[in-house]
Design a protein around this motif. Sequence first.
Motif, short mmCIF file in Angstrom:
data_model
loop_
_atom_site.label_atom_id
_atom_site.label_comp_id
_atom_site.label_asym_id
_atom_site.label_seq_id
_atom_site.Cartn_x
_atom_site.Cartn_y
_atom_site.Cartn_z
N PRO A 1 0.84 -1.20 0.00
CA PRO A 1 0.00 0.00 0.00
C PRO A 1 0.87 1.25 0.00
CG PRO A 1 0.08 -0.96 2.18
CD PRO A 1 0.82 -1.90 1.28
N PRO A 2 0.32 2.37 -0.46
CA PRO A 2 1.10 3.63 -0.40
C PRO A 2 1.27 4.07 1.05
CG PRO A 2 -1.14 4.04 -1.14
CD PRO A 2 -0.99 2.56 -1.05
N MET B 1 8.50 7.74 17.11
CA MET B 1 8.38 6.42 16.49
C MET B 1 7.00 5.80 16.69
SD MET B 1 10.55 3.94 19.01
CE MET B 1 9.62 2.44 19.00
N PHE B 2 6.24 6.28 17.68
CA PHE B 2 4.90 5.75 17.91
C PHE B 2 3.86 6.35 16.98
CE2 PHE B 2 7.14 5.07 21.93
CZ PHE B 2 7.01 3.69 22.01
N LYS B 3 4.24 7.33 16.19
CA LYS B 3 3.33 7.90 15.18
C LYS B 3 3.76 7.50 13.77
CE LYS B 3 1.93 11.85 17.93
NZ LYS B 3 1.89 13.30 18.04
N ASP B 4 4.79 6.73 13.66
CA ASP B 4 5.29 6.28 12.37
C ASP B 4 4.55 5.03 11.93
OD1 ASP B 4 6.85 6.04 10.13
OD2 ASP B 4 8.47 5.00 11.17
N GLU B 5 4.25 4.95 10.65
CA GLU B 5 3.61 3.75 10.11
C GLU B 5 4.67 2.68 9.89
OE1 GLU B 5 -0.12 5.47 7.59
OE2 GLU B 5 1.78 5.34 6.59
N ASN C 1 4.58 -0.55 11.00
CA ASN C 1 4.10 -1.93 11.09
C ASN C 1 3.36 -2.29 9.81
OD1 ASN C 1 4.80 -2.33 13.97
ND2 ASN C 1 3.34 -0.67 14.21
N LEU C 2 3.73 -3.40 9.22
CA LEU C 2 3.05 -3.89 8.03
C LEU C 2 2.12 -5.02 8.46
CD1 LEU C 2 2.66 -3.77 4.98
CD2 LEU C 2 4.51 -5.44 4.77
N CYS C 3 0.84 -4.85 8.21
CA CYS C 3 -0.17 -5.82 8.63
C CYS C 3 -0.62 -6.64 7.43
CB CYS C 3 -1.38 -5.10 9.21
SG CYS C 3 -0.97 -4.07 10.62
N VAL C 4 -0.82 -7.92 7.66
CA VAL C 4 -1.41 -8.81 6.66
C VAL C 4 -2.83 -9.07 7.10
CG1 VAL C 4 -1.27 -11.04 5.51
CG2 VAL C 4 0.83 -9.86 6.18
N ILE C 5 -3.79 -8.68 6.30
CA ILE C 5 -5.20 -8.80 6.63
C ILE C 5 -5.81 -9.87 5.73
CG2 ILE C 5 -7.42 -7.59 6.73
CD1 ILE C 5 -5.59 -5.00 6.92
N PHE C 6 -6.36 -10.90 6.34
CA PHE C 6 -7.00 -11.98 5.59
C PHE C 6 -8.45 -11.58 5.31
CE2 PHE C 6 -3.40 -14.01 7.47
CZ PHE C 6 -2.98 -14.89 6.49
N THR D 1 -7.56 -14.64 0.01
CA THR D 1 -7.31 -13.24 -0.33
C THR D 1 -6.68 -12.53 0.86
OG1 THR D 1 -9.29 -13.28 -1.70
CG2 THR D 1 -8.37 -11.13 -1.21
N VAL D 2 -5.60 -11.81 0.61
CA VAL D 2 -4.98 -11.00 1.65
C VAL D 2 -4.79 -9.57 1.16
CG1 VAL D 2 -3.77 -12.92 2.75
CG2 VAL D 2 -2.61 -11.59 1.01
N GLU D 3 -4.68 -8.67 2.11
CA GLU D 3 -4.42 -7.26 1.83
C GLU D 3 -3.33 -6.80 2.78
OE1 GLU D 3 -6.91 -3.43 3.07
OE2 GLU D 3 -7.96 -4.69 1.61
N LEU D 4 -2.49 -5.91 2.33
CA LEU D 4 -1.45 -5.35 3.18
C LEU D 4 -1.81 -3.91 3.53
CD1 LEU D 4 1.70 -6.63 1.25
CD2 LEU D 4 0.60 -7.66 3.23
N GLN D 5 -1.57 -3.52 4.78
CA GLN D 5 -1.77 -2.15 5.22
C GLN D 5 -0.71 -1.81 6.25
OE1 GLN D 5 -5.72 -1.58 6.80
NE2 GLN D 5 -6.53 -1.01 4.80
N TYR D 6 -0.32 -0.55 6.26
CA TYR D 6 0.59 -0.07 7.30
C TYR D 6 -0.23 0.39 8.49
CZ TYR D 6 4.23 -0.17 3.79
OH TYR D 6 5.12 -0.58 2.84
N SER D 7 0.34 0.30 9.67
CA SER D 7 -0.35 0.68 10.89
C SER D 7 0.60 1.44 11.81
CB SER D 7 -0.87 -0.57 11.60
OG SER D 7 -1.40 -0.24 12.84
N VAL D 8 0.03 2.29 12.64
CA VAL D 8 0.81 3.01 13.62
C VAL D 8 0.86 2.28 14.95
CG1 VAL D 8 0.43 5.27 12.58
CG2 VAL D 8 -1.16 4.43 14.32
N SER D 9 0.01 1.26 15.13
CA SER D 9 0.00 0.55 16.39
C SER D 9 0.74 -0.77 16.25
CB SER D 9 -1.44 0.29 16.87
OG SER D 9 -2.06 -0.66 16.05
N PHE D 10 1.23 -1.28 17.36
CA PHE D 10 2.00 -2.51 17.33
C PHE D 10 1.12 -3.75 17.17
CE2 PHE D 10 4.91 0.37 19.58
CZ PHE D 10 5.98 0.28 18.72
N ASP D 11 -0.18 -3.61 17.43
CA ASP D 11 -1.07 -4.76 17.28
C ASP D 11 -1.85 -4.71 15.96
OD1 ASP D 11 -2.89 -2.78 17.74
OD2 ASP D 11 -3.84 -3.73 19.45
#
Length: 88
Positions: free
Chosen positions: A48-49, A58-62, A64-69, A74-84
Amino acid sequence: MTDWRKPVKVMWTFSAVREQSIDHPDGSYTPGKVLIPKEDHVLMVNLPPRMPIASSDMFKDEGNLCVIFKDLNTVELQYSVSFDCGVF
Protein backbone atom coordinates in the motif's frame (compact mmCIF):
# COMPACT_ATOMS: atom_id res chain seq x y z
CA MET A 1 13.81 -4.70 -2.02
CA THR A 2 14.90 -2.50 -4.84
CA ASP A 3 11.52 -1.33 -6.17
CA TRP A 4 8.73 -0.78 -3.64
CA ARG A 5 6.19 -0.42 -6.47
CA LYS A 6 6.51 -4.09 -7.43
CA PRO A 7 4.27 -6.72 -5.82
CA VAL A 8 5.61 -8.74 -2.90
CA LYS A 9 5.10 -12.44 -2.28
CA VAL A 10 2.87 -13.31 0.67
CA MET A 11 2.94 -16.96 1.76
CA TRP A 12 0.90 -18.69 4.45
CA THR A 13 0.05 -22.24 5.46
CA PHE A 14 -3.11 -23.72 6.91
CA SER A 15 -2.10 -26.62 9.16
CA ALA A 16 -3.53 -30.07 8.66
CA VAL A 17 -6.58 -31.04 10.69
CA ARG A 18 -6.32 -34.48 12.29
CA GLU A 19 -8.44 -36.78 14.37
CA GLN A 20 -7.39 -36.96 18.00
CA SER A 21 -4.25 -39.07 18.53
CA ILE A 22 -4.31 -41.99 20.95
CA ASP A 23 -1.73 -42.72 23.67
CA HIS A 24 -2.08 -46.40 24.61
CA PRO A 25 -1.47 -47.73 28.15
CA ASP A 26 1.46 -49.84 26.85
CA GLY A 27 3.29 -46.66 25.80
CA SER A 28 2.55 -46.92 22.09
CA TYR A 29 1.09 -44.02 20.14
CA THR A 30 -1.39 -43.96 17.27
CA PRO A 31 -1.50 -40.65 15.38
CA GLY A 32 -4.91 -39.40 14.28
CA LYS A 33 -5.93 -39.71 10.66
CA VAL A 34 -5.54 -36.55 8.55
CA LEU A 35 -9.02 -35.15 7.88
CA ILE A 36 -7.96 -32.03 5.98
CA PRO A 37 -4.43 -31.87 4.52
CA LYS A 38 -2.03 -28.96 5.02
CA GLU A 39 -2.57 -26.15 2.49
CA ASP A 40 0.16 -23.80 1.28
CA HIS A 41 -0.90 -20.48 -0.27
CA VAL A 42 1.12 -17.92 -2.20
CA LEU A 43 -0.08 -14.56 -3.56
CA MET A 44 1.61 -11.57 -5.11
CA VAL A 45 0.27 -8.42 -3.43
CA ASN A 46 1.05 -4.75 -3.98
CA LEU A 47 2.37 -2.79 -1.04
CA PRO A 48 0.00 0.00 0.00
CA PRO A 49 1.10 3.63 -0.40
CA ARG A 50 2.63 5.24 2.66
CA MET A 51 1.85 8.74 3.78
CA PRO A 52 4.93 10.66 4.89
CA ILE A 53 4.77 11.63 8.56
CA ALA A 54 6.77 14.66 9.64
CA SER A 55 7.27 13.40 13.18
CA SER A 56 10.31 11.97 14.91
CA ASP A 57 8.00 10.12 17.32
CA MET A 58 8.38 6.42 16.49
CA PHE A 59 4.90 5.75 17.91
CA LYS A 60 3.33 7.90 15.18
CA ASP A 61 5.29 6.28 12.37
CA GLU A 62 3.61 3.75 10.11
CA GLY A 63 6.28 1.18 10.86
CA ASN A 64 4.10 -1.93 11.09
CA LEU A 65 3.05 -3.89 8.03
CA CYS A 66 -0.17 -5.82 8.63
CA VAL A 67 -1.41 -8.81 6.66
CA ILE A 68 -5.20 -8.80 6.63
CA PHE A 69 -7.00 -11.98 5.59
CA LYS A 70 -10.13 -10.99 3.64
CA ASP A 71 -11.11 -14.63 3.09
CA LEU A 72 -9.29 -17.96 2.88
CA ASN A 73 -7.55 -17.05 -0.40
CA THR A 74 -7.31 -13.24 -0.33
CA VAL A 75 -4.98 -11.00 1.65
CA GLU A 76 -4.42 -7.26 1.83
CA LEU A 77 -1.45 -5.35 3.18
CA GLN A 78 -1.77 -2.15 5.22
CA TYR A 79 0.59 -0.07 7.30
CA SER A 80 -0.35 0.68 10.89
CA VAL A 81 0.81 3.01 13.62
CA SER A 82 0.00 0.55 16.39
CA PHE A 83 2.00 -2.51 17.33
CA ASP A 84 -1.07 -4.76 17.28
CA CYS A 85 -2.19 -3.61 13.81
CA GLY A 86 -5.56 -2.64 15.25
CA VAL A 87 -5.48 0.97 14.00
CA PHE A 88 -5.28 1.65 10.27
